[in-house]
Design a protein around this motif. Structure first.
Motif, PDB file in Angstrom:
ATOM      1  N   GLN A  72       0.818  -1.217   0.000  1.00 46.30           N
ATOM      2  CA  GLN A  72       0.000   0.000   0.000  1.00 46.30           C
ATOM      3  C   GLN A  72       0.854   1.269   0.000  1.00 46.30           C
ATOM      4  O   GLN A  72       0.319   2.361   0.121  1.00 46.30           O
ATOM      5  CB  GLN A  72      -0.914  -0.001   1.233  1.00 46.30           C
ATOM      6  CG  GLN A  72      -1.936  -1.127   1.248  1.00 46.30           C
ATOM      7  CD  GLN A  72      -2.546  -1.316   2.623  1.00 46.30           C
ATOM      8  OE1 GLN A  72      -2.200  -2.234   3.367  1.00 46.30           O
ATOM      9  NE2 GLN A  72      -3.469  -0.436   2.977  1.00 46.30           N
ATOM     10  N   LEU A  73       2.165   1.102  -0.145  1.00 47.42           N
ATOM     11  CA  LEU A  73       3.078   2.234  -0.086  1.00 47.42           C
ATOM     12  C   LEU A  73       3.662   2.519  -1.461  1.00 47.42           C
ATOM     13  O   LEU A  73       4.108   1.594  -2.151  1.00 47.42           O
ATOM     14  CB  LEU A  73       4.212   1.950   0.902  1.00 47.42           C
ATOM     15  CG  LEU A  73       3.798   1.478   2.299  1.00 47.42           C
ATOM     16  CD1 LEU A  73       5.022   1.205   3.146  1.00 47.42           C
ATOM     17  CD2 LEU A  73       2.887   2.498   2.973  1.00 47.42           C
ATOM     18  N   LEU A  74       3.671   3.780  -1.852  1.00 53.90           N
ATOM     19  CA  LEU A  74       4.180   4.188  -3.160  1.00 53.90           C
ATOM     20  C   LEU A  74       5.221   5.280  -2.962  1.00 53.90           C
ATOM     21  O   LEU A  74       4.937   6.298  -2.336  1.00 53.90           O
ATOM     22  CB  LEU A  74       3.036   4.719  -4.035  1.00 53.90           C
ATOM     23  CG  LEU A  74       1.893   3.748  -4.360  1.00 53.90           C
ATOM     24  CD1 LEU A  74       0.882   3.692  -3.224  1.00 53.90           C
ATOM     25  CD2 LEU A  74       1.185   4.205  -5.627  1.00 53.90           C
ATOM     26  N   PHE A  75       6.430   5.057  -3.483  1.00 53.02           N
ATOM     27  CA  PHE A  75       7.526   6.007  -3.324  1.00 53.02           C
ATOM     28  C   PHE A  75       7.913   6.568  -4.689  1.00 53.02           C
ATOM     29  O   PHE A  75       8.169   5.806  -5.623  1.00 53.02           O
ATOM     30  CB  PHE A  75       8.733   5.329  -2.664  1.00 53.02           C
ATOM     31  CG  PHE A  75       8.537   5.039  -1.206  1.00 53.02           C
ATOM     32  CD1 PHE A  75       7.790   3.952  -0.787  1.00 53.02           C
ATOM     33  CD2 PHE A  75       9.087   5.869  -0.252  1.00 53.02           C
ATOM     34  CE1 PHE A  75       7.585   3.697   0.560  1.00 53.02           C
ATOM     35  CE2 PHE A  75       8.906   5.623   1.105  1.00 53.02           C
ATOM     36  CZ  PHE A  75       8.149   4.537   1.513  1.00 53.02           C
ATOM     37  N   LEU A  76       7.981   7.896  -4.792  1.00 51.17           N
ATOM     38  CA  LEU A  76       8.234   8.546  -6.067  1.00 51.17           C
ATOM     39  C   LEU A  76       9.660   9.055  -6.211  1.00 51.17           C
ATOM     40  O   LEU A  76      10.015   9.620  -7.245  1.00 51.17           O
ATOM     41  CB  LEU A  76       7.240   9.695  -6.273  1.00 51.17           C
ATOM     42  CG  LEU A  76       5.761   9.303  -6.168  1.00 51.17           C
ATOM     43  CD1 LEU A  76       4.874  10.502  -6.515  1.00 51.17           C
ATOM     44  CD2 LEU A  76       5.434   8.124  -7.067  1.00 51.17           C
ATOM     45  N   ASN A  77      10.488   8.908  -5.170  1.00 49.64           N
ATOM     46  CA  ASN A  77      11.924   9.198  -5.247  1.00 49.64           C
ATOM     47  C   ASN A  77      12.216  10.616  -5.739  1.00 49.64           C
ATOM     48  O   ASN A  77      13.106  10.851  -6.561  1.00 49.64           O
ATOM     49  CB  ASN A  77      12.624   8.176  -6.160  1.00 49.64           C
ATOM     50  CG  ASN A  77      14.128   8.154  -5.956  1.00 49.64           C
ATOM     51  OD1 ASN A  77      14.627   8.542  -4.911  1.00 49.64           O
ATOM     52  ND2 ASN A  77      14.845   7.699  -6.966  1.00 49.64           N
ATOM     53  N   LYS A  78      11.461  11.579  -5.240  1.00 48.22           N
ATOM     54  CA  LYS A  78      11.677  12.983  -5.606  1.00 48.22           C
ATOM     55  C   LYS A  78      13.061  13.453  -5.155  1.00 48.22           C
ATOM     56  O   LYS A  78      13.502  13.128  -4.057  1.00 48.22           O
ATOM     57  CB  LYS A  78      10.602  13.866  -4.964  1.00 48.22           C
ATOM     58  CG  LYS A  78      10.769  15.350  -5.254  1.00 48.22           C
ATOM     59  CD  LYS A  78       9.765  16.171  -4.452  1.00 48.22           C
ATOM     60  CE  LYS A  78       9.964  17.662  -4.691  1.00 48.22           C
ATOM     61  NZ  LYS A  78      11.295  18.118  -4.193  1.00 48.22           N
ATOM     62  N   LYS A  79      13.712  14.243  -6.000  1.00 49.03           N
ATOM     63  CA  LYS A  79      14.997  14.848  -5.644  1.00 49.03           C
ATOM     64  C   LYS A  79      14.755  16.217  -4.991  1.00 49.03           C
ATOM     65  O   LYS A  79      13.641  16.730  -4.967  1.00 49.03           O
ATOM     66  CB  LYS A  79      15.880  14.996  -6.881  1.00 49.03           C
ATOM     67  CG  LYS A  79      16.086  13.693  -7.653  1.00 49.03           C
ATOM     68  CD  LYS A  79      16.652  12.585  -6.775  1.00 49.03           C
ATOM     69  CE  LYS A  79      16.833  11.297  -7.554  1.00 49.03           C
ATOM     70  NZ  LYS A  79      17.281  10.179  -6.679  1.00 49.03           N
ATOM     71  N   GLN A  80      15.817  16.806  -4.497  1.00 48.73           N
ATOM     72  CA  GLN A  80      15.715  18.115  -3.855  1.00 48.73           C
ATOM     73  C   GLN A  80      15.295  19.181  -4.871  1.00 48.73           C
ATOM     74  O   GLN A  80      15.637  19.107  -6.052  1.00 48.73           O
ATOM     75  CB  GLN A  80      17.055  18.500  -3.233  1.00 48.73           C
ATOM     76  CG  GLN A  80      17.445  17.662  -2.025  1.00 48.73           C
ATOM     77  CD  GLN A  80      16.518  17.874  -0.841  1.00 48.73           C
ATOM     78  OE1 GLN A  80      16.109  19.008  -0.557  1.00 48.73           O
ATOM     79  NE2 GLN A  80      16.171  16.806  -0.156  1.00 48.73           N
ATOM     80  N   GLY A  81      14.547  20.181  -4.395  1.00 49.76           N
ATOM     81  CA  GLY A  81      14.157  21.295  -5.246  1.00 49.76           C
ATOM     82  C   GLY A  81      12.821  21.079  -5.935  1.00 49.76           C
ATOM     83  O   GLY A  81      12.216  20.011  -5.852  1.00 49.76           O
ATOM     84  N   ALA A  82      12.346  22.123  -6.613  1.00 49.31           N
ATOM     85  CA  ALA A  82      11.065  22.056  -7.329  1.00 49.31           C
ATOM     86  C   ALA A  82      11.162  21.056  -8.482  1.00 49.31           C
ATOM     87  O   ALA A  82      12.186  20.958  -9.156  1.00 49.31           O
ATOM     88  CB  ALA A  82      10.695  23.433  -7.863  1.00 49.31           C
ATOM     89  N   GLN A  83      10.077  20.325  -8.684  1.00 49.48           N
ATOM     90  CA  GLN A  83      10.060  19.294  -9.725  1.00 49.48           C
ATOM     91  C   GLN A  83       8.645  19.202 -10.288  1.00 49.48           C
ATOM     92  O   GLN A  83       7.838  18.373  -9.890  1.00 49.48           O
ATOM     93  CB  GLN A  83      10.506  17.954  -9.125  1.00 49.48           C
ATOM     94  CG  GLN A  83      10.737  16.848 -10.140  1.00 49.48           C
ATOM     95  CD  GLN A  83      11.254  15.576  -9.472  1.00 49.48           C
ATOM     96  OE1 GLN A  83      12.040  15.630  -8.536  1.00 49.48           O
ATOM     97  NE2 GLN A  83      10.804  14.433  -9.964  1.00 49.48           N
ATOM     98  N   LEU A  84       8.338  20.079 -11.246  1.00 44.18           N
ATOM     99  CA  LEU A  84       6.983  20.159 -11.784  1.00 44.18           C
ATOM    100  C   LEU A  84       6.536  18.855 -12.438  1.00 44.18           C
ATOM    101  O   LEU A  84       5.340  18.533 -12.433  1.00 44.18           O
ATOM    102  CB  LEU A  84       6.895  21.316 -12.788  1.00 44.18           C
ATOM    103  CG  LEU A  84       7.052  22.728 -12.203  1.00 44.18           C
ATOM    104  CD1 LEU A  84       6.976  23.772 -13.311  1.00 44.18           C
ATOM    105  CD2 LEU A  84       5.999  22.994 -11.138  1.00 44.18           C
ATOM    106  N   SER A  85       7.491  18.090 -12.977  1.00 45.50           N
ATOM    107  CA  SER A  85       7.126  16.819 -13.610  1.00 45.50           C
ATOM    108  C   SER A  85       6.536  15.834 -12.606  1.00 45.50           C
ATOM    109  O   SER A  85       5.853  14.879 -12.986  1.00 45.50           O
ATOM    110  CB  SER A  85       8.348  16.188 -14.282  1.00 45.50           C
ATOM    111  OG  SER A  85       9.357  15.897 -13.322  1.00 45.50           O
ATOM    112  N   LEU A  86       6.786  16.091 -11.312  1.00 42.24           N
ATOM    113  CA  LEU A  86       6.256  15.191 -10.284  1.00 42.24           C
ATOM    114  C   LEU A  86       4.728  15.242 -10.230  1.00 42.24           C
ATOM    115  O   LEU A  86       4.082  14.248  -9.886  1.00 42.24           O
ATOM    116  CB  LEU A  86       6.846  15.557  -8.919  1.00 42.24           C
ATOM    117  CG  LEU A  86       6.561  14.585  -7.770  1.00 42.24           C
ATOM    118  CD1 LEU A  86       7.173  13.218  -8.056  1.00 42.24           C
ATOM    119  CD2 LEU A  86       7.119  15.140  -6.462  1.00 42.24           C
ATOM    120  N   ILE A  87       4.154  16.398 -10.573  1.00 43.66           N
ATOM    121  CA  ILE A  87       2.691  16.500 -10.596  1.00 43.66           C
ATOM    122  C   ILE A  87       2.120  15.487 -11.580  1.00 43.66           C
ATOM    123  O   ILE A  87       1.119  14.819 -11.308  1.00 43.66           O
ATOM    124  CB  ILE A  87       2.240  17.930 -10.944  1.00 43.66           C
ATOM    125  CG1 ILE A  87       2.714  18.916  -9.863  1.00 43.66           C
ATOM    126  CG2 ILE A  87       0.718  17.998 -11.079  1.00 43.66           C
ATOM    127  CD1 ILE A  87       2.407  20.365 -10.190  1.00 43.66           C
TER     128      ILE A  87
END
Length: 371
Positions: A72-87
């Motif tokens: 039930q856990l989902l990790f998106l591995n975001k890096k530091q700073g703004a990341q519009l593609s994450l949306i």
């Protein structure tokens, strides 16, 4: 990206799907609260947690309690700073899961998860603010203002003080208060001698305990300095890990109290930790609405805390003691008072009545039905 959403979507069509979005699913108060909501899910609910940062394997290794929920856990591995593609990534997750509810926690998840939920037309959007210190920054205030206006969530504050600050900053909102809760069936009174034996702590001493990340904001150094001026039959047990561990051990040695300060690392059996104590202390210089004082009091242990954030709202008014932050002598006085006071009442009663996790879960469930 680590997530099993495509495997799960076909099996949960008949359940109400709820997705919590957090910045980083690692041991902490906010994250523990989300984990408790996961545990409290009914048969009619399918609950997922999206962590913007981090990876699944690392999280499971460092927080074993997550293992029973790994699907039930989902990790998106975001890096530091703004990341519009994450949306877009979050939108992809929402399209696969098709949640009826998206619940965001803190400003980052509000931005990425909240905007994605709005774009995906998720019917119920909830955002909980867990503290307000981050909004002392003017830029963050403006970013959150914009996000709240666009996402238009049901806004929740986890403390009365947070509600007041939200209403002042964003007068167009109507925040509801739902205070954090702890599992009063897990955190219960127990044998002090047995708990000390389990944790390898000395038996015939007065024992103060503190729990939290070993980071500057938690101010364990002030507690260690206070310990140096308490009687020699008083010991300190510290539960937690962090960047200051070596520095705090060095401080204990420099003060010649390293034999009275016990670093326990990350403690899996926290009920035993609290049961082993005479007094629990949270000396932080900054907090929101912390869980550790509630957990300690649920185990019937009196607490001493610094009067920061909404910490005062966690205290049993009959047994809890507040002191000023960054004040060693004030902390010494509070600890001495707590150690010598014999209470005729139970701090556990306060927590059971006001902060049991089932009350919190029910309050959030009522928001969903109303939304």
């Amino acid at each position: 990206m680590n997530h099993p959403a495509h495997k799960q979507a076909s099996t949960i069509n008949k359940c109400q799907r709820i997705v919590h979005v957090v910045q980083h699913l690692a041991p902490g108060g906010l994250e523990t609260m989300v984990l408790e909501l996961l545990k409290q899910a009914t048969r009619e609910e399918q609950v997922f947690v999206v962590s913007l940062e981090g990876e699944l394997e690392h999280a499971l290794k460092h927080w074993p309690q997550l293992q029973r929920f790994d699907s039930q856990l989902l990790f998106l591995n975001k890096k530091q700073g703004a990341q519009l593609s994450l949306i877009r990534q979050v939108c992809d997750v929402f399209r696969q899961l098709q949640p009826q509810v998206v619940h965001t926690h803190h400003i980052g998840p509000l931005l990425y998860g909240g905007l994605a939920a709005r774009l995906c037309r998720v019917p119920v959007r909830i955002h909980t603010e867990h503290d307000m210190w981050h909004l002392n920054d003017n830029k963050r205030q403006k970013v959150e203002d914009l996000a709240l206006r666009i996402v238009n969530p049901i806004l929740v504050a986890d403390a009365n003080k947070v509600q007041q600050q939200l209403a002042e900053l964003y007068p167009y909102t109507a925040p509801t208060v739902i205070k954090n809760g702890v599992d009063c069936n897990r955190f219960v009174p127990g044998s002090q001698a047995a708990a000390r034996r389990i944790l390898g702590l000395p038996r015939d001493v007065k024992l103060i305990g503190t729990a939290g990340r070993l980071e500057p904001v938690k101010a364990q150094a002030f507690l260690i300095k206070a310990m140096a001026r308490l009687s020699k039959d008083t010991h300190l047990a510290i539960a937690g890990i962090g960047q200051l561990e070596a520095e705090l051990k060095k401080l204990s040695k420099a003060l010649n109290i390293d034999d009275r300060v016990h670093f326990l690392g990350l403690v899996a059996d926290m009920p035993s930790f609290y049961q082993s104590l005479d007094v629990f202390c949270l000396p932080s210089i900054c907090e929101g609405f912390p869980l550790s004082p509630l957990e300690a009091q649920a185990c019937n242990i009196p607490v001493v805390v610094t009067d920061v954030g909404a910490v005062k709202e966690t205290l049993c008014p009959l047994s809890g003691i507040t002191t000023k932050s960054n004040r060693v002598f004030s902390l010494i006085s509070a600890l001495e008072t707590a150690l010598k006071t014999k209470h005729l009442f139970s701090p556990r009663d306060f927590v059971v009545e006001n902060n049991d996790v089932r009350l919190m879960s029910r309050a959030y469930r009522n928001l969903v039905t109303q939304g």
